[in-house]
Motif scaffolding. Structure first.
Motif, PDB file in Angstrom:
ATOM      1  N   ASP A  96       0.933  -1.222  -0.104  1.00  0.00           N
ATOM      2  CA  ASP A  96      -0.012  -0.023  -0.047  1.00  0.00           C
ATOM      3  C   ASP A  96       0.897   1.327   0.009  1.00  0.00           C
ATOM      4  N   CYS A  98       1.189   3.007  -2.127  1.00  0.00           N
ATOM      5  CA  CYS A  98       0.334   3.970  -3.288  1.00  0.00           C
ATOM      6  C   CYS A  98      -0.302   5.121  -2.301  1.00  0.00           C
ATOM      7  N   LYS A  99      -0.537   4.615  -1.036  1.00  0.00           N
ATOM      8  CA  LYS A  99      -1.293   5.676  -0.310  1.00  0.00           C
ATOM      9  C   LYS A  99      -0.600   6.745   0.665  1.00  0.00           C
ATOM     10  N   ASP A 128      -5.261  12.265  -4.822  1.00  0.00           N
ATOM     11  CA  ASP A 128      -4.298  11.673  -5.298  1.00  0.00           C
ATOM     12  C   ASP A 128      -3.512  12.505  -6.343  1.00  0.00           C
ATOM     13  N   HIS A 134      -4.670   1.840  -7.890  1.00  0.00           N
ATOM     14  CA  HIS A 134      -4.003   1.350  -6.717  1.00  0.00           C
ATOM     15  C   HIS A 134      -3.082   0.543  -6.486  1.00  0.00           C
ATOM     16  N   ASP A 164     -10.917  -4.548  -6.683  1.00  0.00           N
ATOM     17  CA  ASP A 164     -10.119  -3.615  -7.785  1.00  0.00           C
ATOM     18  C   ASP A 164     -11.042  -3.119  -8.818  1.00  0.00           C
TER      19      ASP A 164
END
Length: 204
Positions: A96, A98-99, A128, A134, A164
């Motif tokens: 994660d 990406c967060k 974002d 994601h 997803d």
């Protein structure tokens, strides 16, 4: 891993299992972001400062248990090889990334359920700056610094499983990924266990 006293210290200790070239540069990049103070989401599990690193530790712990649970030739695995420990650390700790940098603290309004009075509270808004998706974004960010094995890339790309966005229109790639390597469903199971069992009720 819930209730750990120092999630960042625990993360850094486990991260030492990742020994491949570029791991140090990836860690330096993470430290330059809000990864260690960010929430895991704007709502639901881990919606509090530091929730992202706690979630990552919980996924690592669950993934290790799931991997140990698997059997080879009918015999239970008693311990993991260094290579498998490295894969578990990569998938659990980094799925994660990406967060990082996407949840922004803002003052919001809500009605207190006990008093009925409107009140201010600190919440998070999702914005974002690099909307790649994601799992895709985590892959991109990791591989800027460090090479992944094919099974690791597939697991991170599809760790959201049927949640997803791409799976909503075509499940063939997800199914093919799960057929290609058990790490896809292992990571998805670990992620779901962490979010819905270990972190249940951890929103603020």
């Amino acid at each position: 891993m819930n209730g750990t006293r120092d999630p960042k210290a625990d993360f850094l200790t486990i991260y030492k299992d990742i020994r491949r070239p570029g791991a140090d540069k990836l860690l330096a990049w993470l430290a330059s972001t809000d990864f260690f103070t960010a929430p895991a989401g704007a709502k639901h599990h881990g919606a509090h400062a530091g929730g992202l690193v706690v979630h990552s530790l919980n996924v690592w712990s669950r993934l290790r248990e799931i991997t140990l649970r698997d059997t080879i030739d009918g015999k239970a695995i008693l311990d993991l090889t260094p290579e498998t420990n490295e894969t578990v650390a990569i998938l659990g700790l980094l799925h994660d990334v990406c967060k990082a940098g996407v949840y922004h603290a803002e003052t919001k309004r809500r009605r207190n359920p006990e008093t009925g009075v409107w009140e201010d509270y600190l919440g998070y808004m999702f914005r974002d700056p690099l909307p790649l998706g994601h799992g895709e974004k985590s892959l991109y960010q990791i591989t800027r610094f460090m090479r992944l094995e094919d099974h690791e890339a597939l697991a991170i790309r599809w760790h959201m499983g049927a949640y997803d966005a791409a799976a909503h229109t075509d499940l063939r790639d997800l199914s093919a990924a799960m057929d290609a390597t058990p790490w896809v469903w292992r990571l998805h199971e670990a992620d779901m266990c962490a979010a819905h069992i270990d972190e249940r009720g951890t929103d603020e």
